[in-house]
Write a protein that holds these residues in place. Structure first.
Motif, PDB file in Angstrom:
ATOM      1  N   VAL A 140       5.934   4.736  -5.863  1.00 55.85           N
ATOM      2  CA  VAL A 140       7.299   4.265  -6.068  1.00 55.85           C
ATOM      3  C   VAL A 140       7.375   3.511  -7.395  1.00 55.85           C
ATOM      4  O   VAL A 140       6.520   2.675  -7.700  1.00 55.85           O
ATOM      5  N   LEU A 141       8.390   3.790  -8.180  1.00 53.22           N
ATOM      6  CA  LEU A 141       8.519   3.165  -9.492  1.00 53.22           C
ATOM      7  C   LEU A 141       8.831   1.682  -9.360  1.00 53.22           C
ATOM      8  O   LEU A 141       9.497   1.248  -8.413  1.00 53.22           O
ATOM      9  N   ASP A 142       8.363   0.906 -10.317  1.00 54.23           N
ATOM     10  CA  ASP A 142       8.623  -0.534 -10.322  1.00 54.23           C
ATOM     11  C   ASP A 142      10.128  -0.799 -10.283  1.00 54.23           C
ATOM     12  O   ASP A 142      10.908  -0.172 -11.019  1.00 54.23           O
ATOM     13  N   GLY A 143      10.518  -1.732  -9.429  1.00 51.20           N
ATOM     14  CA  GLY A 143      11.911  -2.118  -9.330  1.00 51.20           C
ATOM     15  C   GLY A 143      12.738  -1.292  -8.372  1.00 51.20           C
ATOM     16  O   GLY A 143      13.876  -1.652  -8.063  1.00 51.20           O
ATOM     17  N   VAL A 144      12.189  -0.165  -7.897  1.00 50.43           N
ATOM     18  CA  VAL A 144      12.918   0.684  -6.953  1.00 50.43           C
ATOM     19  C   VAL A 144      12.584   0.234  -5.538  1.00 50.43           C
ATOM     20  O   VAL A 144      11.413   0.055  -5.192  1.00 50.43           O
TER      21      VAL A 144
ATOM     22  N   ARG B 160       0.838  -1.195   0.000  1.00 51.26           N
ATOM     23  CA  ARG B 160       0.000   0.000   0.000  1.00 51.26           C
ATOM     24  C   ARG B 160       0.874   1.246   0.000  1.00 51.26           C
ATOM     25  O   ARG B 160       0.582   2.215  -0.718  1.00 51.26           O
ATOM     26  N   PHE B 161       1.941   1.237   0.796  1.00 52.13           N
ATOM     27  CA  PHE B 161       2.829   2.388   0.821  1.00 52.13           C
ATOM     28  C   PHE B 161       3.439   2.629  -0.558  1.00 52.13           C
ATOM     29  O   PHE B 161       3.549   3.773  -1.008  1.00 52.13           O
ATOM     30  N   ARG B 162       3.871   1.569  -1.232  1.00 51.13           N
ATOM     31  CA  ARG B 162       4.444   1.735  -2.577  1.00 51.13           C
ATOM     32  C   ARG B 162       3.434   2.414  -3.499  1.00 51.13           C
ATOM     33  O   ARG B 162       3.801   3.302  -4.281  1.00 51.13           O
ATOM     34  N   ARG B 163       2.161   1.999  -3.405  1.00 55.26           N
ATOM     35  CA  ARG B 163       1.146   2.626  -4.247  1.00 55.26           C
ATOM     36  C   ARG B 163       0.904   4.072  -3.827  1.00 55.26           C
ATOM     37  O   ARG B 163       0.825   4.974  -4.668  1.00 55.26           O
TER      38      ARG B 163
END
Length: 455
Positions: free
Chosen positions: A272-276, A265-268
């Motif tokens: 945050v870009l994929d792979g980072v 959820r935090f990434r969304r």
């Protein structure tokens, strides 16, 4: 009673849209270098008039030391009733790059069920939640079992401290048993929360000098000390290989015991870009609410476009350090300054310009008002309230705690990660305005926990 209040809140939706559109249309940025201060004064008058219609007969404007106007008012309750202070702010962040907005920042626009505009959530949406709660309560028979006070300030985003100064000179005007700081929000839409932890903040500027002037990189590069490279070296010592902030003398092992923040959820939420990879060790909650976090806000160096082939004689960076409750930001500032000075390579001349500090804040959660708020949120959202931290700071909370040590301070509001506060395309979920309004209405109708009036 819950159903009657909910129906009144729902019936107010069109007016909420219209009022929020009017308020968002006022570019109340409290920075006269960007917008006329009169726009803030216009927003203050709008807020004063709106609350005057709801029983705050003495709603008035007071000028603060930074030139902005705060809206103050009272609505009397029965003898011996507890006093509840309602807080919000009408000033907003500047829109930044207006071309990055999908719709004009000062025009409230509906898209896919959300309302977009600067200040739609932070914090004009919270002003509308207060107003909607009071309008819903007006539909019931009888008086409220609480005494209400109001303060809506105009310089929270700029941090110039106008309201804090005013409070220290006039502490009795806002003394209360319960203070509802509506400048926070939930973990996600429909997931109620109270914010109990705020990080403190300090900033400083670090400057590095190595040469008297620029030098041709072909003739001198390789032996001449490059100030920009020296600054990069200094900054690189402030994080370890996992991205954990590591400042000599500061504890970086704090843990968060409240509601966890799911990693995906935090990434969304953070886009945050994929792979980072995310930074640091431990959980997301540990990193953003329980540990020091350092951010490079800006660097003075030549831009890429038009850069010349020279060795740089000087460079600078502005750093922002957030610290959790339990860490003194002044001590943290001293630790950071000492770390930077020791890290300077090659005998480079390094200087540190210290900025102001704001203390962290930790709310008490064991009082009757907090328990009553948990019940009101449960009834409004049909799910239990959780406890969150907030990575930002609200210095006013510490002033409230200092001046009114017996008051319960509850942070809540309409903001949640999708709102993108301070960024382009800021928005609010209209259902969050409704739920927060219903929560507040239930809380006030039930007497804010049946407190006794503070001495």
């Amino acid at each position: 009673m819950r159903d009657r209040l909910a129906a009144a809140v729902d019936a107010d939706t069109d007016r909420v849209w219209g009022d929020l559109a009017d308020l968002v249309a006022i570019p109340s940025v409290a920075d006269p270098d960007q917008y006329p201060l009169e726009e803030c004064h216009r927003a203050a008058r709008w807020v004063r008039d709106a609350f005057a219609e709801l029983g705050f007969d003495d709603a008035r404007l007071v000028e603060t030391s930074d030139g902005t106007h705060a809206v103050l008012g009272e609505r009397p309750g029965p003898p011996g009733a507890p006093t509840v202070l309602l807080y919000a702010h009408y000033d907003v962040q500047p829109p930044l790059d207006e071309t990055a907005w999908t719709s004009p920042p000062f025009t409230l626009t509906e898209r896919d069920g959300r309302w977009y505009g600067r200040g739609a959530s932070d914090c004009k949406g919270n002003i509308l939640a207060h107003l909607t709660a009071l309008r819903a309560l007006r539909t019931l028979d009888g008086d409220l079992p609480v005494h209400l006070k109001l303060v809506v300030e105009g310089s929270e985003e700029q941090g110039t401290g106008g309201l804090e100064d005013y409070l220290r000179r006039h502490p009795e005007e806002l003394r209360a048993d319960v203070i509802l700081v509506c400048d926070a929000g939930n973990a996600a839409v429909g997931e109620p929360a109270a914010t109990v932890s705020l990080r403190g903040v300090t900033d400083l500027v670090v400057r590095v000098e190595t040469l008297a002037s620029e030098l041709h990189s072909g003739a001198f590069g390789g032996a001449a000390p490059d100030a920009l490279v020296a600054l990069v070296h200094v900054l690189s010592t402030l994080w370890d290989d996992q991205g954990q902030t590591t400042i000599d003398g500061l504890d970086d092992g704090g843990t968060w015991s409240g509601r966890p923040y799911d990693t995906e959820r935090f990434r969304r939420d953070a886009q945050v870009l994929d792979g980072v990879e995310l930074l640091g060790r431990g959980t997301v909650g540990d990193q953003i609410w329980a540990r020091p976090a350092l951010t490079v806000l800006g660097i003075d160096s030549p831009p890429v476009d038009g850069a010349a082939a020279v060795v740089q004689p000087r460079a600078a960076a502005r750093l922002s350090l957030r610290v959790p409750p339990g860490i003194d930001p002044l001590r943290a500032q001293n630790a950071l300054a000492g770390h930077l000075e020791r890290a300077a390579p090659w005998g480079a001349r390094l200087s540190v310009e210290r900025g102001p500090v704001a203390m962290p804040f930790l709310a008490a959660t064991d009082g009757p008002a907090f328990t009553a708020m948990a019940g009101a949120m449960r009834d409004a959202y049909d799910r239990d309230m959780s406890l969150l931290g907030l990575g930002g700071s609200i210095p006013l909370c510490n002033v409230f705690a200092e001046l009114y040590p017996d008051a319960e301070i509850i942070l809540m509001g309409v903001e949640e990660p999708q709102c993108l506060i301070h960024a382009p395309d800021e928005s609010v979920a209209p259902e969050e305005i409704a739920r927060v309004a219903l929560t507040e209405a239930l809380f006030l109708h039930r007497g804010a926990g049946r407190l006794t009036t503070a001495p």
